[in-house]
Design an enzyme around this catalytic site. Structure first.
Site, PDB file in Angstrom:
ATOM      1  N   HIS A  47       0.848  -1.193   0.000  1.00  0.00           N
ATOM      2  CA  HIS A  47       0.000   0.000   0.000  1.00  0.00           C
ATOM      3  C   HIS A  47       0.883   1.242   0.000  1.00  0.00           C
ATOM      4  CE1 HIS A  47       1.149  -0.497   4.186  1.00  0.00           C
ATOM      5  NE2 HIS A  47       0.893   0.791   4.349  1.00  0.00           N
ATOM      6  N   ARG A  95       5.199  -8.338  17.542  1.00  0.00           N
ATOM      7  CA  ARG A  95       5.970  -7.227  16.979  1.00  0.00           C
ATOM      8  C   ARG A  95       5.336  -5.928  17.481  1.00  0.00           C
ATOM      9  NH1 ARG A  95       5.229  -4.059  11.941  1.00  0.00           N
ATOM     10  NH2 ARG A  95       7.201  -3.852  10.791  1.00  0.00           N
TER      11      ARG A  95
END
Length: 192
Positions: free
Chosen positions: A101, A173
């Site tokens: 994106h 993460r």
């Protein structure tokens, strides 16, 4: 190709850990409804938007990061000035990923108005690296960033740097995502 800025040790491990703990205490990090197909579920329960900080130490860290990244961005990309536009602390659990994106236009429909077309620069700070996968990748040159605690990456928000996040295959993460603009009317303000 417009270069990508990488700064290792931009943020010290102690501050990274403080930001992770703050994110954990201010976000549900519930990935049970997570779906790549639903933008709202993809973000809603796993981010802390850095606009309402209730801890002066965390506020100081965030404000320092904004200032330092603005300075690096303006100098590296030879801009007169850039402003923080938005920032958040993000949890990525096992199985999560983000497809290719751009941050200021729709890559599959470039003529469609984008909600953040005023974003000029994007940045990520990796707050940990005790997970597998989760690399940031760039489509145009096939480049992948190796996550390291405290590392900053900075890049343009448009077509030059279409990017995504590879699937986290184990562990959690944590990142700080930031966006910057040349439009002073879009300055991100941290409220009291």
């Amino acid at each position: 190709m417009i270069p990508i800025v990488e700064r290792e040790n931009f943020l010290n491990p102690e501050d990274c850990n403080l930001l992770i703990e703050y994110q954990k205490s201010h976000s549900a990090n519930d990935s049970s409804n997570w779906s790549l197909g639903d933008h709202k579920s993809n973000w809603e329960s796993r981010i802390f938007v850095c606009d309402k900080i209730d801890d002066s130490n965390i506020r100081s860290i965030i404000e320092s990061i904004h200032y330092r990244v603005c300075s690096i961005c303006a100098k590296f990309y030879t801009e007169e000035v850039v402003y923080p536009e938005f920032s958040n602390l993000v949890y990525w659990g096992t199985g999560m990923e983000l497809g290719a994106h751009a941050d200021n236009f729709w890559i599959d429909n470039p003529e469609k108005p984008h909600y953040s077309c005023h974003r000029d620069y994007s940045a990520v700070i990796y707050l940990n690296n005790n997970y597998v996968g989760g690399e940031t990748f760039f489509v145009k040159n096939g480049y992948e960033v190796e996550p390291k605690i405290g590392k900053l990456i900075l890049f343009t928000s448009g077509k030059e740097h279409v990017h995504g996040v590879k699937q986290v295959t184990s562990g959690s993460r944590y990142t700080m995502a930031l966006w910057f603009t040349k439009n002073e009317n879009k300055i991100f303000k941290i409220n009291d």
